[in-house]
Enzyme design. Sequence first.
Site: not given
Lengths: 375, 375
Positions: A128, A150, A192, A233, A243, A247, A251, A254, A258, A273
């Site tokens: 955990r 993330k 980025e 960031k 998010e 946040r 994106n 993106h 994507h 990417h």
Amino acid sequence: MKSSETSERLVHVPLGDRAYDILIGPGLIGRAGGEISTRIKGRKAAIVTDENVANHYLEALIDSLEADGIDATSLILPAGEKTKSFEHLTRVCDALLEARIERNDTVIALGGGVIGDLAGFAAGIVRRGVRFVQMPTSLLSQVDSSVGGKTGINTRHGKNLIGVFNQPDLVLADTDVLQTLSDREFRAGYAEVAKYGLIDKPDFFVWLERNWRDVFAGGAARIEAIATSCQAKAEVVVADERETGRRALLNLGHTFGHALEAATEYDSSRLVHGEGVAIGMVLAHQFSARLNLASPDDAERVETHLKTVGLPTRLSDIPGELPPPEVLMRAIAQDKKVTGGKLTFILTRGVGQSFVANDVPCSEVVTFLEEKHPQ
Amino acid sequence: MKSSETSERLVHVPLGDRAYDILIGPGLIGRAGGEISTRIKGRKAAIVTDENVANHYLEALIDSLEADGIDATSLILPAGEKTKSFEHLTRVCDALLEARIERNDTVIALGGGVIGDLAGFAAGIVRRGVRFVQMPTSLLSQVDSSVGGKTGINTRHGKNLIGVFNQPDLVLADTDVLQTLSDREFRAGYAEVAKYGLIDKPDFFVWLERNWRDVFAGGAARIEAIATSCQAKAEVVVADERETGRRALLNLGHTFGHALEAATEYDSSRLVHGEGVAIGMVLAHQFSARLNLASPDDAERVETHLKTVGLPTRLSDIPGELPPPEVLMRAIAQDKKVTGGKLTFILTRGVGQSFVANDVPCSEVVTFLEEKHPQ
């Protein structure tokens, strides 16, 4: 900011009991043992890395850890996005338990975003949660995925759909390792970097327009650009760790990006990417101009800069055939939740003035794509 | 405490932005839709359950959800501890994504500890966390595993070694479902009820000594015992959510108990978890007396009560052969971290006066077991 190492920068991420430091500078792999042992109690570490990175840096990292009394084991995985799977997650967890990693011991992710996302997820669920250090080895992961917590894997339903929020205990971004990146990989990461200027730091975008050659050349300007990106960031993450709102600004570019990655079947010979994000950011600015939210001059300025550094900026820059706009729209709808024919989109009022729009009609997106990409 | 339903109890778990309610009383499956829809925004729910529980309660739960406008899907898994595996975790995650469960939608665990641990883990990692409601259907899960946020699966290295802390958004403990439990299952759950008295609630233990027959009979005393147990667990969890100290008290009786479960190869015809805990609690009190920490009278009082309700209290109560003390000690050492021949153990100074001891010599444990279980 740290002064003992002239060119090293420290960015602190103030997340309460999950606060951590990001160190950015040369020679950090060689000093990893010292930086980790002053912050983490456990005397054991398990390094998760991929074949490519292991060849260059694994031995140096193990030496550094052992010199500071940290007993290190390592697990070398295949390079590439396919490694972000349940199968490899199971394998990493099993290796960590086999190595008897306890809650105060450390999992070190040595690699790019794939390794960071996978190892960070495993570190978040073994017992955990055990300690976790990110050592990103690509520009993209140094300025983006290694910061913010993330983690995750991909499934047949989409990318990053399974994971946890797991802030690292420390990020060590060794800028020496960027020397071995190809020009194309470096440029993709740079997209980025530019994104942070476009979100809400217009002065940083101006600085990049003036200093991008120095950033590409390496040295102090590069470290400055990485540190400013991490700081940017961190600010967004601190404001909205999980998010629920702001946040989503990260994106920017993106949603289109994507969809383009999906449309090119994640074939990196056609599009990686960061390149998708570059084209996506230009499209987001053009789309905002079309909606009369921003001046077309801003879209042009963004395109000019990204093109100048050598990034693709148009759909036609992607080699090979692209699917028609309705298919791209379907890819967008798979990535983002569509409610009543509307979706959430990052739009802008100009350079450095991005915002989250929750009610963008899909029909407008399709019309815009038809203009940009006539069949 | 709620007064609108005479016999219903509400225990609030004040964990800041992870705070939640536990409702305990009859008829909660029939009212689940209402209780969930007032607390959770999403209009979708995925029920995870097992074959046995599904036969009894799944239809009623789906009806209740749909009556309140919640669109419900369900996934029925095999009953039993083996379901807490990576394989079934993958399957649950896939089903949740297939059902398009979003971050504001709900995963409902309808079942005992196995289902709660597995579904809670899946709910914690799908989309990096969706809403989660525990509907425990055994006494054991109503008073223990459904409260406190520990979720997880087993691996070849041991039980619960992979998982997340994921507090539920709501716990609905429908006491009507306890009617279908066998006497043996109910008694096994009762061992965990008694545990809360033995940890730090001596008055509750006195109350149980006087009222246990009413608790076994059902009705208000049973609801009272469950609510007091949940309240006791909630207090420990609030003081130490991630088990860095005090929360270890909840392991009273579990170190010996887990070793006995391992020694009987998790064969439920010989020993179930609560029975292992009952014997383990008696042993922990006897061991504390042997170390001159507590009076032997307390150990006898504990044994008398647990024996009176029909629980096993001695190693010789377990049918079949047990391995020798050194093998039991090895099982203990696999479960708990041993440092320098010493381990962490929950000991006691008497009924309701348990404490965490960090330096118990393994040799003392072996000598004690040799006395209790001469070969």
